[in-house]
Design a protein around this motif. Structure first.
Motif, PDB file in Angstrom:
ATOM      1  N   ALA A   1      52.696  15.598  -1.575  1.00 42.54           N
ATOM      2  CA  ALA A   1      53.220  16.336  -2.719  1.00 42.54           C
ATOM      3  C   ALA A   1      54.612  16.900  -2.460  1.00 42.54           C
ATOM      4  CB  ALA A   1      52.267  17.477  -3.077  1.00 42.54           C
ATOM      5  N   SER A   2      54.969  17.083  -1.199  1.00 42.70           N
ATOM      6  CA  SER A   2      56.211  17.775  -0.862  1.00 42.70           C
ATOM      7  C   SER A   2      57.336  16.849  -0.419  1.00 42.70           C
ATOM      8  CB  SER A   2      55.949  18.797   0.253  1.00 42.70           C
ATOM      9  OG  SER A   2      54.996  19.763  -0.155  1.00 42.70           O
ATOM     10  N   PHE A   3      57.005  15.579  -0.069  1.00 46.05           N
ATOM     11  CA  PHE A   3      58.007  14.658   0.440  1.00 46.05           C
ATOM     12  C   PHE A   3      58.050  13.389  -0.392  1.00 46.05           C
ATOM     13  CE2 PHE A   3      57.058  17.371   4.034  1.00 46.05           C
ATOM     14  CZ  PHE A   3      58.319  17.610   4.565  1.00 46.05           C
ATOM     15  N   ARG A   4      59.217  12.711  -0.348  1.00 47.21           N
ATOM     16  CA  ARG A   4      59.326  11.415  -1.009  1.00 47.21           C
ATOM     17  C   ARG A   4      58.405  10.401  -0.335  1.00 47.21           C
ATOM     18  NH1 ARG A   4      58.250   7.646  -2.412  1.00 47.21           N
ATOM     19  NH2 ARG A   4      59.347   5.817  -3.196  1.00 47.21           N
ATOM     20  N   ALA A   5      58.324  10.446   1.005  1.00 45.20           N
ATOM     21  CA  ALA A   5      57.432   9.568   1.756  1.00 45.20           C
ATOM     22  C   ALA A   5      57.344  10.077   3.177  1.00 45.20           C
ATOM     23  CB  ALA A   5      57.923   8.115   1.745  1.00 45.20           C
ATOM     24  N   VAL A   6      56.263   9.730   3.845  1.00 45.41           N
ATOM     25  CA  VAL A   6      56.097   9.991   5.278  1.00 45.41           C
ATOM     26  C   VAL A   6      56.266   8.645   5.977  1.00 45.41           C
ATOM     27  CG1 VAL A   6      54.545  10.806   7.080  1.00 45.41           C
ATOM     28  CG2 VAL A   6      54.555  11.918   4.840  1.00 45.41           C
ATOM     29  N   ARG A   7      57.289   8.541   6.828  1.00 45.87           N
ATOM     30  CA  ARG A   7      57.685   7.253   7.371  1.00 45.87           C
ATOM     31  C   ARG A   7      57.698   7.268   8.900  1.00 45.87           C
ATOM     32  NH1 ARG A   7      60.189   4.732   2.792  1.00 45.87           N
ATOM     33  NH2 ARG A   7      61.078   6.229   1.324  1.00 45.87           N
ATOM     34  N   LEU A   8      57.310   6.136   9.484  1.00 52.04           N
ATOM     35  CA  LEU A   8      57.331   5.943  10.931  1.00 52.04           C
ATOM     36  C   LEU A   8      58.311   4.829  11.255  1.00 52.04           C
ATOM     37  CD1 LEU A   8      56.202   6.476  13.793  1.00 52.04           C
ATOM     38  CD2 LEU A   8      54.421   4.778  13.284  1.00 52.04           C
ATOM     39  N   ALA A   9      59.271   5.125  12.137  1.00 52.28           N
ATOM     40  CA  ALA A   9      60.294   4.145  12.488  1.00 52.28           C
ATOM     41  C   ALA A   9      59.673   2.923  13.155  1.00 52.28           C
ATOM     42  CB  ALA A   9      61.334   4.780  13.412  1.00 52.28           C
ATOM     43  N   ARG A  10      60.125   1.756  12.758  1.00 49.56           N
ATOM     44  CA  ARG A  10      59.702   0.530  13.410  1.00 49.56           C
ATOM     45  C   ARG A  10      60.336   0.454  14.805  1.00 49.56           C
ATOM     46  NH1 ARG A  10      57.530  -2.861   9.351  1.00 49.56           N
ATOM     47  NH2 ARG A  10      58.122  -2.276   7.241  1.00 49.56           N
ATOM     48  N   PRO A  11      59.673  -0.131  15.792  1.00 53.52           N
ATOM     49  CA  PRO A  11      58.447  -0.925  15.709  1.00 53.52           C
ATOM     50  C   PRO A  11      57.169  -0.108  15.779  1.00 53.52           C
ATOM     51  CG  PRO A  11      59.308  -0.995  17.938  1.00 53.52           C
ATOM     52  CD  PRO A  11      60.294  -0.199  17.124  1.00 53.52           C
ATOM     53  N   GLY A  12      57.261   1.203  15.674  1.00 57.87           N
ATOM     54  CA  GLY A  12      56.053   2.023  15.685  1.00 57.87           C
ATOM     55  C   GLY A  12      55.700   2.529  17.064  1.00 57.87           C
ATOM     56  N   LEU A  13      54.431   2.488  17.384  1.00 61.90           N
ATOM     57  CA  LEU A  13      53.915   3.047  18.624  1.00 61.90           C
ATOM     58  C   LEU A  13      53.697   1.944  19.655  1.00 61.90           C
ATOM     59  CD1 LEU A  13      52.815   5.761  19.844  1.00 61.90           C
ATOM     60  CD2 LEU A  13      50.567   5.051  19.010  1.00 61.90           C
ATOM     61  N   SER A  14      54.171   2.173  20.876  1.00 62.49           N
ATOM     62  CA  SER A  14      53.958   1.208  21.957  1.00 62.49           C
ATOM     63  C   SER A  14      52.476   1.123  22.317  1.00 62.49           C
ATOM     64  CB  SER A  14      54.750   1.623  23.191  1.00 62.49           C
ATOM     65  OG  SER A  14      56.128   1.695  22.932  1.00 62.49           O
ATOM     66  N   ASP A  15      52.099   0.018  22.953  1.00 63.65           N
ATOM     67  CA  ASP A  15      50.734  -0.095  23.455  1.00 63.65           C
ATOM     68  C   ASP A  15      50.477   0.987  24.493  1.00 63.65           C
ATOM     69  OD1 ASP A  15      50.178  -2.282  21.876  1.00 63.65           O
ATOM     70  OD2 ASP A  15      50.761  -3.740  23.410  1.00 63.65           O
ATOM     71  N   LEU A  16      49.355   1.664  24.345  1.00 61.67           N
ATOM     72  CA  LEU A  16      49.008   2.762  25.237  1.00 61.67           C
ATOM     73  C   LEU A  16      47.668   2.481  25.897  1.00 61.67           C
ATOM     74  CD1 LEU A  16      49.983   5.695  22.865  1.00 61.67           C
ATOM     75  CD2 LEU A  16      51.211   5.030  24.944  1.00 61.67           C
ATOM     76  N   PRO A  17      47.493   2.901  27.147  1.00 65.71           N
ATOM     77  CA  PRO A  17      46.206   2.683  27.819  1.00 65.71           C
ATOM     78  C   PRO A  17      45.102   3.487  27.150  1.00 65.71           C
ATOM     79  CG  PRO A  17      47.617   4.109  29.125  1.00 65.71           C
ATOM     80  CD  PRO A  17      48.477   3.585  28.017  1.00 65.71           C
ATOM     81  N   GLN A  18      43.966   2.854  26.956  1.00 66.61           N
ATOM     82  CA  GLN A  18      42.836   3.524  26.311  1.00 66.61           C
ATOM     83  C   GLN A  18      42.036   4.390  27.279  1.00 66.61           C
ATOM     84  OE1 GLN A  18      42.302   3.347  22.908  1.00 66.61           O
ATOM     85  NE2 GLN A  18      44.311   2.350  23.043  1.00 66.61           N
ATOM     86  N   ASP A  19      42.252   4.198  28.572  1.00 64.09           N
ATOM     87  CA  ASP A  19      41.458   4.909  29.572  1.00 64.09           C
ATOM     88  C   ASP A  19      42.223   6.049  30.224  1.00 64.09           C
ATOM     89  OD1 ASP A  19      43.284   3.300  30.852  1.00 64.09           O
ATOM     90  OD2 ASP A  19      41.900   2.585  32.398  1.00 64.09           O
ATOM     91  N   ARG A  20      43.278   6.530  29.555  1.00 64.54           N
ATOM     92  CA  ARG A  20      44.060   7.652  30.093  1.00 64.54           C
ATOM     93  C   ARG A  20      44.361   8.643  28.976  1.00 64.54           C
ATOM     94  NH1 ARG A  20      48.944   5.115  33.524  1.00 64.54           N
ATOM     95  NH2 ARG A  20      49.196   7.319  34.063  1.00 64.54           N
ATOM     96  N   PRO A  21      44.351   9.933  29.273  1.00 60.45           N
ATOM     97  CA  PRO A  21      44.682  10.928  28.244  1.00 60.45           C
ATOM     98  C   PRO A  21      46.169  10.904  27.916  1.00 60.45           C
ATOM     99  CG  PRO A  21      44.437  11.994  30.369  1.00 60.45           C
ATOM    100  CD  PRO A  21      44.044  10.555  30.577  1.00 60.45           C
ATOM    101  N   LEU A  22      46.513  11.416  26.735  1.00 57.27           N
ATOM    102  CA  LEU A  22      47.891  11.389  26.259  1.00 57.27           C
ATOM    103  C   LEU A  22      48.421  12.799  25.996  1.00 57.27           C
ATOM    104  CD1 LEU A  22      47.635   8.559  23.556  1.00 57.27           C
ATOM    105  CD2 LEU A  22      48.190   8.313  25.992  1.00 57.27           C
ATOM    106  N   VAL A  23      49.726  12.947  26.201  1.00 61.12           N
ATOM    107  CA  VAL A  23      50.450  14.148  25.790  1.00 61.12           C
ATOM    108  C   VAL A  23      51.607  13.694  24.915  1.00 61.12           C
ATOM    109  CG1 VAL A  23      51.793  16.155  26.500  1.00 61.12           C
ATOM    110  CG2 VAL A  23      49.838  15.401  27.888  1.00 61.12           C
ATOM    111  N   VAL A  24      51.501  13.929  23.608  1.00 61.98           N
ATOM    112  CA  VAL A  24      52.602  13.629  22.698  1.00 61.98           C
ATOM    113  C   VAL A  24      53.448  14.887  22.591  1.00 61.98           C
ATOM    114  CG1 VAL A  24      53.246  13.005  20.346  1.00 61.98           C
ATOM    115  CG2 VAL A  24      51.260  11.933  21.417  1.00 61.98           C
ATOM    116  N   TYR A  25      54.706  14.782  22.981  1.00 65.63           N
ATOM    117  CA  TYR A  25      55.592  15.953  22.954  1.00 65.63           C
ATOM    118  C   TYR A  25      56.775  15.662  22.040  1.00 65.63           C
ATOM    119  CZ  TYR A  25      58.862  13.634  26.171  1.00 65.63           C
ATOM    120  OH  TYR A  25      59.770  12.769  26.747  1.00 65.63           O
TER     121      TYR A  25
END
Length: 263
Positions: free
Chosen positions: A32-56
């Motif tokens: 409701a507040s933005f024209r769009a919510v956009r993620l820059a290409r190419p997006g998110l790199s492949d990440l290991p599924q067996d390790r915890p993540l810290v997104v900063y």
């Protein structure tokens, strides 16, 4: 003592259904507040599924935690998400404890120690992740240096199994009444030996990611992004109503956007 410990345990307090509900509320608010919510290409790199993540991330706006909640179910649906908040603010909004938020007092040694202890307990499970506005204060997205606080580096030094993921955020105006909500992820980081080694790597990676997003934001090209959440186009009010009537009179389809979408 046990009841008090549970009351301070974000894993025990987090409620999956309430978390999903609140994420949906935040998605509606951003739509409701933005024209769009956009993620820059190419997006998110492949990440290991067996390790915890810290997104900063950087911290340009009040909207940042809401943006986290929009990104999480779309990009990390199989992980439990957590995040720190100023303890005094969390005391005012206790509901946030039910969606994985835990209190921190960054102004004291005991608060820093509690942040590290709580974060380590969360990241002990590889299915979990933490979202952090690493600047610790509101700052313009073009400000350099970013001046990331040291807490993230100390946490990663204590959790060698964790992977750090830089995230840049911006909210520029393009061609519409409402701004764009833009995000870009950088390449994941791991393997530093201690906090002294982590700190410059974290700063450099987030700076590079923020510079890339700034370049894309200034170019104003929607095709450089994946549209994660369509927002509201057009100027609204009397002017847009007049545009609609004019299109109808001409037998044309009304297009409220001033800019053609791509992707």
């Amino acid at each position: 003592m046990r009841n008090r410990a549970v009351a301070q345990d974000p894993m025990a307090l987090r409620h999956p259904q309430m978390t999903r509900f609140f994420a949906a509320v935040m998605a509606r608010q951003m739509a409701a507040s933005f024209r769009a919510v956009r993620l820059a290409r190419p997006g998110l790199s492949d990440l290991p599924q067996d390790r915890p993540l810290v997104v900063y991330s950087n911290h340009p706006s009040w909207w940042d935690p809401a943006f986290f909640m929009v990104l999480h179910p779309r990009l990390f649906p199989d992980r439990e998400g957590y995040g720190p908040m100023e303890a005094a603010m969390l005391d005012r909004y206790r509901f946030f404890r039910r969606i994985g938020i835990f209190g921190v007092d960054a102004g004291s040694r005991s608060g820093a120690a509690r942040f590290l202890a709580t974060s380590q307990a969360i990241l002990a499970d590889p299915r979990r992740m933490i979202w952090i506005t690493a600047q610790g204060r509101f700052a313009d997205p073009r400000q350099r240096p970013l001046d990331i606080r040291s807490g993230v580096a100390h946490l990663l030094a204590r959790m060698p199994q964790a992977v750090a993921v830089p995230l840049a955020l911006e909210y520029p105006f393009w061609s519409e009444k409402r701004p764009e909500a833009l995000a870009a992820f950088g390449a994941p980081l791991d393997g530093a030996a201690d906090a002294a080694a982590w700190a410059p790597r974290l700063e450099r990676a987030l700076t590079e990611t923020s510079d890339r997003l700034a370049t894309l934001a200034m170019a104003r090209d929607p095709s450089a992004f994946v549209n994660l959440l369509p927002g509201r186009a057009g100027v609204g009010g009397v002017y847009e109503a007049w545009q609609r009537l004019r299109s109808m009179a001409r037998g044309e389809r009304h297009v409220p956007d001033h800019m053609a979408e791509g992707g």
